[in-house]
Enzyme design. Sequence first.
Site, PDB file in Angstrom:
ATOM      1  N   ASP A 204       1.162  -0.792  -0.297  1.00 36.27           N
ATOM      2  CA  ASP A 204      -0.239   0.074  -0.187  1.00 36.27           C
ATOM      3  C   ASP A 204       0.896   1.044  -0.125  1.00 36.27           C
ATOM      4  O   ASP A 204       1.773   1.540   0.142  1.00 36.27           O
ATOM      5  CB  ASP A 204      -1.053  -0.242   1.107  1.00 36.27           C
TER       6      ASP A 204
ATOM      7  N   GLU B 267      14.645 -14.525  -0.031  1.00 34.05           N
ATOM      8  CA  GLU B 267      14.770 -16.067   0.857  1.00 34.05           C
ATOM      9  C   GLU B 267      13.517 -17.105   0.307  1.00 34.05           C
ATOM     10  O   GLU B 267      13.724 -18.135   0.593  1.00 34.05           O
ATOM     11  CB  GLU B 267      14.440 -15.423   2.695  1.00 34.05           C
TER      12      GLU B 267
END
Length: 553
Positions: free
Chosen positions: A211, A270
Amino acid sequence: MTTDTSQYLGRQGADWWRGAVIYQIYPRSFQDTRGDGIGDLQGVIDRLDYIASLNVDAIWLSPFFTSPMKDFGYDVSDYRDVDPMFGTLVDFDRLVEAAHARGLKVTIDQVLSHTSDAHPWFQESRESRDNPRADWYVWADPRPDGAPPTNWQAIFGGSAWQWDTRRCQYYLHNFLVEQPDLNFRNPAVVEAILGEVRFWLERGVDGFRLDAVNFCTHGELKDNPPRDDIREGFIGVRPDNPYGYQQHIHDKTQPENLAFLERLRALLDEYPGTTSVGEVGDDDSLGVMAEYSRGGNRLHMAYSFDLLGERHDPEYLRGILTEMESRIEDGWPCWALGNHDVTRLASRWDAAALRLYLAFLLTQRGSICLYQGEELGLTEAELSFEQLVDPAGITFWPAYKGRDGCRTPMPWQADAPHGGFSRAAPWLPVPDAHLGLAVDQQDAAPDSLLNAYRAFLAFRRTQPALVKGDITYHPVRDEVLCLERTHQGNRLLVALNFAGEPRELPAPREAQSLAEAPAWVNGSWQDGTLRLPAYGIAIARCTTDSEEASWDV
Ligand code: TEU
């Protein structure tokens, strides 16, 4: 065509997101199962078969986190929990599992630039000037005359600075007073925020919609200069809102934000196969989309409000899209024609041309977001002032009616109370005009808009050129936008007639209508002539050895 399309289906491999179609769910308005008039996570689970039937690749869930709901969830008071009105973390885990079982990826909203003022971090920060979190938000002394430190404006009205009597200082809020901005210049804040994001990665989400991501880092506390060319059609940037009177030089989109995006990307890397799409609201949104998504070490994708305004003439649309192509380099755009912040597409553009818009959107290069109800052709709900709940609408009424009109509940069943959304009176009414457009009505009608979406999305999946191909645009002629998508020797021509009357244009002789396209893709290519009905669409294949085939005839 014999090409093996399995690798292009948009759902497989670590780059599934490239060219994917993401269905945005506004949970408050999707499906209520608890009987409180507000949608919930169980409701999303119950409707997953419907979502899968649309042939989309992923869902994006608007915020469902703990929140006082001043901005309906975009004011988060606990990043790691589900608000009780939506359910529990167990429901969320079940939702992820059930979506994955249907081949749907799950992306969630992360509102990182600000928290709710009820967040414990802010509660602590505002207590004194020397507590451990004193510098977690953007605090500043008043000017000598007591006025706010800068002229910055809040998007939802008034100064972007709010006075706090405990610290006798102002704090920054780009949105509501109840949405204080976090201080991303403080490394401890960045670490804490990355920890919140990791929490959801560990729970198995496939990505994030970020956002207001260019608002994370603020600049020097200096006044913004004025501007005199107020554009219309964007939240905040309107003649009736002083936010639109400034050049937003210092309050957002600071170069230092890139370092944060790079940390965020390193975290996502990751977890292979996860993705991110940043929401950008800026005077130069296209430049920021490019900057934020290029290089492979920032965001995967970015989107802006450029196709979410009133303008929809083909020259304008082509201008935005070609400019994006010329600037994005190795970045990746995401496009949408609707979301929970803007007037419903069917009321903003021409209601008679909804199939044209769906073909236009789904043939662009980039990933695509569809907003719940767009596939039904829902119109903007007409609400009285008394029915409004969006603070932006309440503040700016009547010049701007806010966002409630695009947030009313999904109509599932025409003859059920509240359209089958809830047993109770919903938080926003289901307009009578939406009942005829309910899912059960359109399901049963082969020619419905809903079935047109399903058919086009199914077709698109079989066309690697539409999912991942390169794009070139031809000049607009007689309101017809023509573009080409090419991928590994496959060349598709797309013609979109934005005029409310038929058009005939010269076209490459080699173009052959694509038999696989849905029947309502009703234009024709014959003997060097392209014929398009009013708001018609045509898609053709050109063989690889016809590289020289040209539209500039
Ligand atoms: O919207 C952000 C937003 O409105 C701006 O980034 C917008 O792009 C800018 O005003 C255009 O110049 C997001 C959510 O989508 C919205 O629902 C929230 O209310 C808002 O953030 C605050 O969290």
